[in-house]
Design a protein around this motif. Structure first.
Motif, PDB file in Angstrom:
ATOM      1  N   GLY A 158       0.996  -1.224  -0.031  1.00  0.00           N
ATOM      2  CA  GLY A 158      -0.180  -0.020   0.103  1.00  0.00           C
ATOM      3  C   GLY A 158       1.111   1.269   0.089  1.00  0.00           C
ATOM      4  N   ARG A 159       0.647   1.996   1.186  1.00  0.00           N
ATOM      5  CA  ARG A 159       1.587   3.353   1.371  1.00  0.00           C
ATOM      6  C   ARG A 159       2.714   3.005   2.160  1.00  0.00           C
ATOM      7  N   LEU A 170      -0.065   5.580  -2.400  1.00  0.00           N
ATOM      8  CA  LEU A 170      -0.043   4.402  -2.939  1.00  0.00           C
ATOM      9  C   LEU A 170       1.229   4.310  -3.667  1.00  0.00           C
TER      10      LEU A 170
END
Length: 573
Positions: free
Chosen positions: A320-321, A345
């Motif tokens: 994800g991030r 992201l």
């Protein structure tokens, strides 16, 4: 240019006489020969291969052409008002001659090893050769196993069923047919159910059944690229989508040469709004000469593993991030370090030395430093422009090229005074005086070049396209375009083509009447990139305009054409 004169061939086109000379060092010279005085002028050179060049005169499309043979075969011909020198998509030849018969009016008879072959050339104007190998789902990413040359591909389709789910659906539909039928129709329903289970309709012909949003099908495939044979297939479960792949050598293993394949997948992925059940990182051991895979373990993560990158005997993972460093454990991958400051992201990760270049889906590029003693990943440089990055490529230790989904390519560089000897600031006090622009990192990148391609760019790669050629930046787009950005090696060339581009903008405007400069500056002002496609159209304008442009540049039309050809053939076929 060293070497002896090998052989000669003449061809007449539009009243001109051309002399082709093959050299022992694999270079072909083509020069204009004055039929009265015998003077040679406008000499063009081209490196063809590692063996001495042999030349053979043949007939192609009613006019004379030259077949040149070195370590590979080339055809020199006149097509659409200019000369082409194109490599043949065929195995190496040793000798050839023109051949004509009723079945093959314009053919070539040639010797290859101990066989005699008769060839016919098709698609004479084509500038690109490709071989397609059909796959089951849409290919997303692949890696190359260097020792064997095999490709490991991940394929993923949305709105699709896996083969196991298709079989289960068929069984379910057959049972529903039997249940829905009454006693009188039981025999008919039985036959219909048997026909449903026995039929095998290929998806490539009849189309695949639509599973609906949120349904995913994926597989991992090992391909031998020369023949296109599939050596191994690993199918994933229904609704499990593969998005990232990497080959990694882990430093904590006793066998340092053992390679592992890591594949990042996500379970029950909803596209909009983005929603994820969980993600997995599969670790496979490469078996033999990359002919099969052996599952080591599966590691569960909380978001999509969108990017994987080997890094100093470990692996960088974009979850994800979150940017993490993982090491190989016995039952799963072991998390060693984490950075939580990428805003949206992570879509791409590149690493060189102690620097890590991380691309965000919306906020361009971040450069991090890994401090081994403190075990910290620290952002010390970011970009001032918003870029919706799709892919990136490292050009050197300080420079990266990035492409975004709106069709822009940019080259950004860390400044000469950039200092990556940074410290983490857990208290936040240092941020009061050391923070830079927009509350971001204390140091910013410099934009070296901007260019609007006009199509979504999928891949960027620094590559050498011809033997002995210079490196160039190759890009591919969603529409199927393969383009090359080449660096200028002299200021003289840069100024010449810059002036030529300026004249072409005014003398040869686009067909639809749109301003060329505003198009190439659609999102960011074009900077330090010259439109080669526009300059190439110099050969297509009227001879009067060619002379006018050439005189303004203190050149002749032939000299400009030669410079265009040289800059093209220096980097690509």
């Amino acid at each position: 240019m060293g070497g002896q004169e090998g052989s000669e061939s003449e061809s007449r086109t539009l009243g001109a006489l051309y002399l082709n000379i093959g050299l022992q060092n694999g270079v072909l010279l083509r020069t204009v020969l004055d039929s009265v005085t015998g003077d040679m002028s406008d000499t063009r050179t081209r490196y063809l291969g590692s063996r001495p060049v042999k030349l053979f005169r043949i007939i192609m499309q009613g006019s004379e052409a030259v077949l040149a043979m070195s370590s590979r075969s080339w055809l020199s011909y006149y097509y659409q008002n200019r000369f082409h020198l194109t490599p043949l998509s065929y195995e190496s030849l040793e000798y050839a001659a023109g051949f004509s018969s009723e079945q093959c009016p314009e053919g070539i008879v040639a010797i290859s090893t101990n066989t005699l072959r008769i060839l016919a050339l098709e698609k004479l104007g084509a500038v690109f050769n490709q071989v397609s190998h059909p796959l089951e789902y849409t290919p997303r990413k692949f890696v190359i196993h260097q020792e064997s040359g095999h490709l490991v591909v991940i394929e993923t389709d949305h709105n699709a069923y896996t083969e196991d789910t298709k079989r289960q659906r068929k069984l379910q539909m057959a049972e529903e047919l039997k249940e829905a039928a009454g006693e009188e129709e039981a025999e008919v329903a039985e036959r219909m159910a048997e026909a449903l289970l026995s039929e095998d309709l290929p998806d490539a012909v009849f189309g695949a059944p639509k599973a609906g949003p949120g349904m995913w099908a994926s597989l991992i495939r090992i391909i031998e690229p020369i023949q296109g044979n599939t050596l191994f297939t690993m199918r994933l479960d229904q609704n499990e989508a593969a998005f990232s792949i990497a080959l990694v050598k882990f430093a904590n293993q006793s066998d340092m040469d053992q390679q592992f394949l890591l594949v990042g997948t996500v379970k029950d992925y909803q596209l909009s709004p983005r929603q994820v059940d969980c993600g997995y990182i599969y670790t496979y051991r490469i078996v033999g000469d990359c002919t099969s895979l052996e599952l080591v373990h599966r590691t569960e993560v909380e978001d999509i593993p969108t990017a994987l990158c080997p890094y100093n005997g470990r692996v960088l993972v974009g979850v994800g991030r979150l940017l993490r460093i993982y090491d190989l454990g016995k039952k799963k991958l072991l998390r060693k370090c984490e950075n939580k400051h990428v805003p949206n992201l992570i879509v791409d990760i590149k690493a060189r030395g102690q620097r890590v270049f991380v691309s965000d889906v919306q906020e361009s590029l971040f450069v991090l430093r890994y401090k081994r003693h403190e075990n910290q990943l620290i952002i010390f440089v970011d970009d001032t422009n918003q870029r919706w990055v799709t892919t990136s490529c490292l050009l050197d230790y300080d420079t990266a090229a990035v492409a975004d989904k709106f069709g822009n390519i940019a080259v950004i560089r860390l400044g000469g005074d950039t200092n990556d000897d940074v410290d983490e600031d857990p208290t936040g006090n240092k941020a009061l005086w050391d923070r830079g622009l927009l509350n971001g990192a204390s140091q910013k990148t410099e934009v070296i070049a901007n260019f609007h391609v006009g199509e979504t760019v999928n891949t960027l790669e620094k590559a050498t396209l011809i033997p002995g050629g210079s490196e160039s930046l190759v890009y591919t787009t969603l529409s199927g375009t393969v383009g090359v950005l080449v660096p200028f090696t002299s200021r003289e060339d840069h100024e010449l083509f810059q002036n030529l581009e300026m004249h072409m903008r005014s003398e040869h405007p686009p067909l639809c009447g749109r301003d060329h400069l505003s198009f190439r500056s659609y999102f960011f002002p074009v900077k330090n990139v010259i439109d080669g496609d526009l300059c190439e159209q110099f050969n297509m304008v009227d001879p009067g305009k060619q002379r006018s442009i050439s005189e303004d540049l203190d050149k002749t039309p032939n000299e400009l054409s030669k410079r265009l050809e040289d800059i093209r053939t220096r980097y690509a076929f």
